[in-house]
Scaffold this motif. Sequence first.
Motif, PDB file in Angstrom:
ATOM      1  N   TRP A  24      31.094  29.887  52.828  1.00 19.99           N
ATOM      2  CA  TRP A  24      31.993  30.536  53.771  1.00 19.99           C
ATOM      3  C   TRP A  24      33.394  30.745  53.184  1.00 19.99           C
ATOM      4  CZ3 TRP A  24      30.065  32.639  58.167  1.00 19.99           C
ATOM      5  CH2 TRP A  24      28.761  32.254  58.513  1.00 19.99           C
ATOM      6  N   ASP A  25      33.507  30.703  51.875  1.00 18.75           N
ATOM      7  CA  ASP A  25      34.789  30.940  51.209  1.00 18.75           C
ATOM      8  C   ASP A  25      34.898  32.436  50.935  1.00 18.75           C
ATOM      9  OD1 ASP A  25      37.157  30.871  49.859  1.00 18.75           O
ATOM     10  OD2 ASP A  25      36.354  29.859  48.084  1.00 18.75           O
ATOM     11  N   LEU A  26      35.473  33.155  51.882  1.00 15.61           N
ATOM     12  CA  LEU A  26      35.532  34.609  51.800  1.00 15.61           C
ATOM     13  C   LEU A  26      36.929  35.133  51.489  1.00 15.61           C
ATOM     14  CD1 LEU A  26      33.248  35.330  54.869  1.00 15.61           C
ATOM     15  CD2 LEU A  26      32.598  35.243  52.460  1.00 15.61           C
ATOM     16  N   PHE A  27      37.826  34.228  51.109  1.00 12.55           N
ATOM     17  CA  PHE A  27      39.196  34.629  50.806  1.00 12.55           C
ATOM     18  C   PHE A  27      39.244  35.384  49.483  1.00 12.55           C
ATOM     19  CE2 PHE A  27      43.169  33.917  48.530  1.00 12.55           C
ATOM     20  CZ  PHE A  27      44.066  34.463  49.427  1.00 12.55           C
ATOM     21  N   ILE A  28      39.973  36.477  49.466  1.00 16.51           N
ATOM     22  CA  ILE A  28      40.193  37.250  48.249  1.00 16.51           C
ATOM     23  C   ILE A  28      41.694  37.452  48.133  1.00 16.51           C
ATOM     24  CG2 ILE A  28      39.829  39.447  47.079  1.00 16.51           C
ATOM     25  CD1 ILE A  28      37.204  39.678  48.620  1.00 16.51           C
ATOM     26  N   SER A  29      42.257  37.029  47.022  1.00 18.06           N
ATOM     27  CA  SER A  29      43.705  37.174  46.837  1.00 18.06           C
ATOM     28  C   SER A  29      44.062  38.660  46.766  1.00 18.06           C
ATOM     29  CB  SER A  29      44.159  36.474  45.556  1.00 18.06           C
ATOM     30  OG  SER A  29      43.660  37.156  44.428  1.00 18.06           O
TER      31      SER A  29
END
Length: 90
Positions: A24-29
Amino acid sequence: SVYPQFSLDAINKLELKFCTMVKWDLFISSSLYAKYYFALRSLLEKQDFRRRYVRMVGGVDNVSASEAMMISKRSEMMKEKALSHLSMSM
């Protein structure tokens, strides 16, 4: 439907599996997003450049000079905005 061969239920299960596998790590810088955005955009532009150029200079589908200038200005404005966001994220 974009892919009628897949049911909504199958797509939902695939999405759940993907999200589970990436924990569930959907972070995109913003810098990574910008990197791939501009890479994909440049590929698209290279692929479609000849058709758009011919169209802008009076070939098929005649685009007026004023419309071409508006498109160019809008593209430049979006590029500057993206670069500004990118520089703020670093």
